[in-house]
Design a protein around this motif. Structure first.
Motif, PDB file in Angstrom:
ATOM      1  N   GLY A 443       0.816  -1.220   0.000  1.00 34.04           N
ATOM      2  CA  GLY A 443       0.000   0.000   0.000  1.00 34.04           C
ATOM      3  C   GLY A 443       0.843   1.260   0.000  1.00 34.04           C
ATOM      4  N   LEU A 444       1.845   1.320   0.882  1.00 30.53           N
ATOM      5  CA  LEU A 444       2.680   2.519   0.956  1.00 30.53           C
ATOM      6  C   LEU A 444       3.559   2.646  -0.284  1.00 30.53           C
ATOM      7  N   ALA A 445       4.022   1.518  -0.843  1.00 33.08           N
ATOM      8  CA  ALA A 445       4.812   1.574  -2.076  1.00 33.08           C
ATOM      9  C   ALA A 445       3.979   2.136  -3.227  1.00 33.08           C
ATOM     10  N   ILE A 446       2.697   1.725  -3.309  1.00 32.06           N
ATOM     11  CA  ILE A 446       1.808   2.263  -4.344  1.00 32.06           C
ATOM     12  C   ILE A 446       1.587   3.755  -4.136  1.00 32.06           C
ATOM     13  N   ALA A 447       1.404   4.172  -2.881  1.00 30.47           N
ATOM     14  CA  ALA A 447       1.192   5.589  -2.591  1.00 30.47           C
ATOM     15  C   ALA A 447       2.379   6.428  -3.073  1.00 30.47           C
TER      16      ALA A 447
END
Length: 478
Positions: A443-447
């Motif tokens: 999730g944070l990598a996508i953000a």
């Protein structure tokens, strides 16, 4: 498990990926291995092409110029020889016609070129129609091939023939053509030699650059993706060298992403699959309705987890692989932020979720990709839902030209040394690896990828609420 193992334990993805990349590169490579060029062969072929074209152009130009000047040369020759021919004609007219041949032979011995008299009818096949017309009009007709002049003697059928001018008795004129030919051959030989030397010094660095690019392409085709193109000696191949290095770097990134996804997904798949296998074994051994319902619910949750893992992994892979272009549109900042938070508020269960846009200018409009930006904000909210104890606050502010959105929670927080590392794919804090918080570390990598698409970034810090603060920053007006 290593980064190249599959869920079944077979070490295939790395070799498979590299083999696929090698196949793709080899399709794009020219057939150097089977018909390798040498420097001398390239030079010889290029020299023949360039020199042959140059000679053809020169001879064509010479022919055109000679043809254009032929009329001028003929007029000059007629004026130059008219006096001599007139004197010979006057001398013949003083003699009876039966003595013209004898007199011409006497005069022939005194001139440096041949003189003769022939019948007019014999020249119809020797001269062109235009020359015949000039001859019958009393003018001088010139045969360029034989370098001979013809002049009709009055109204008679006798024609005075002067030439060929380059006869045995005029060695200077006789040797003129061979001398001119030798000079031309010498000139062209010198031009060819000078051109060959200049071409050699020009083509040698070009060949070296081609050799360097060829070797780099072969290394990439053999799977040595760390290979880079050597510095070029000519600017002609600089764009190609830069493009090849960019291609190699992109291949390395894609393979790294592929290995990372393969490794991470293989780890993540094992847990729900193991739970499902355990639940199926328990389901076959129990007859209690309540226990069966509980096991069914566990398997449905595991299936939902697998579905979410696949969807999230595909989303991350798409951002890594395609590097899409952002399609910006203008939205009202406060209204858009409130709508996005409301869309996922139910996932927060009993948590208190507040949105604060008081620090934004009234009716502020910002630019963002309305398809990509929700990925970033919703992933930050889902992350906050997992770790928050009671409260989550989403607030926004405009700092200079930059739009900032903060997502705060009152959870366990993030140690300073791990705040940058958590934006890498499949990275989670050790204390978060349980079923209640779960997650796949994507999730944070996508953000961060979404914010990079907007020319901004995503960061982590300490929250005023005591937990973690995640901030999205990008230019408000693109």
């Amino acid at each position: 498990m290593t980064g190249t193992e599959t869920p079944g334990g077979e070490a295939r993805p790395k070799e498979h990926n590299q083999g696929l990349a090698r196949s793709l590169i080899r399709v794009a490579l020219p057939r150097w291995r089977g018909g390798r060029y040498s420097l001398s062969k390239l030079f010889f072929n290029f020299y023949l092409l360039a020199m042959g074209s140059f000679v053809a152009i020169a001879f064509t130009a010479d022919f055109v110029i000679s043809t254009a000047q032929r009329g001028i040369t003929d007029d000059y020759a007629r004026r130059f020889m008219r006096g001599t021919i007139t004197l010979i004609e006057d001398e013949l007219f003083r003699q009876p016609r039966r003595d013209w041949q004898k007199r011409v032979k006497e005069l022939d011995e005194k001139f440096s070129y041949d003189l003769d008299i022939v019948e007019r009818i014999t020249l119809d096949r020797t001269l062109t129609p235009s020359q015949v017309i000039k001859l019958d009009a009393g003018d001088i007709a010139i045969d360029h091939d034989g370098d001979i002049m013809y002049h009709r003697l009055g109204t008679s059928n006798q024609v005075l023939v002067v030439g060929p001018l380059a006869s045995n008795r005029n060695p200077e004129l006789k040797d003129r053509l061979p001398l001119e030919l030798r000079l031309r051959l010498l000139t062209w030989s010198l031009i060819g030699l000078i051109f060959a030397v200049a071409l050699w010094f020009w083509i040698r660095p070009v060949w070296r650059d081609l050799e360097g690019l060829r070797q780099t392409a072969l290394d990439l085709g053999d799977g040595h993706f760390e290979a880079i193109s050597p510095p070029v000696r000519t600017q002609l191949f600089a764009p190609l060298s830069d493009t090849m290095n960019s291609m190699a770097e992109r291949i390395r990134q894609l393979l790294a992403t592929h290995r990372e996804l393969s490794c991470g997904i293989s780890h993540e798949l094992r847990t729900p699959i193991a739970r499902m296998r355990f639940a199926l074994e328990m389901l076959s051994e129990t007859t209690e309705p309540d226990e069966r319902d509980r096991l069914w619910a566990m398997m449905e949750a595991d299936l939902d987890e697998l579905d979410q893992l696949i969807d999230t992994s595909l989303t991350y892979a798409r951002f890594e692989r395609e590097a899409p272009q952002a399609h910006f549109s203008s939205v009202k900042a406060a209204e858009w932020l409130s709508d996005e938070v409301d869309a996922v508020r139910l996932l927060g269960r009993q948590l208190e979720v507040n949105v604060d846009t008081a620090r934004l200018p009234e009716n502020l409009c910002i630019d963002l990709d309305r398809k990509a930006m929700p990925y970033a904000l919703r992933n930050l909210l889902r992350n906050a839902f997992k770790y928050a104890s009671k409260r989550i606050t989403v607030n926004a502010e405009l700092v200079g030209d930059n739009m900032l959105i903060h997502v705060d929670d009152d959870g366990i927080g993030i140690p300073p040394e791990e705040r940058e590392h958590i934006f890498s794919a499949f990275t989670r804090l050790d204390r978060s690896r349980d079923r209640s918080t779960g997650g796949y570390g994507l999730g944070l990598a996508i953000a961060r990828r979404v914010l990079e698409l907007h020319g901004g970034t995503a960061t982590a810090d300490a929250s005023p609420l005591g937990g973690a603060r995640f901030t999205l920053t990008w230019k408000a007006h693109q």
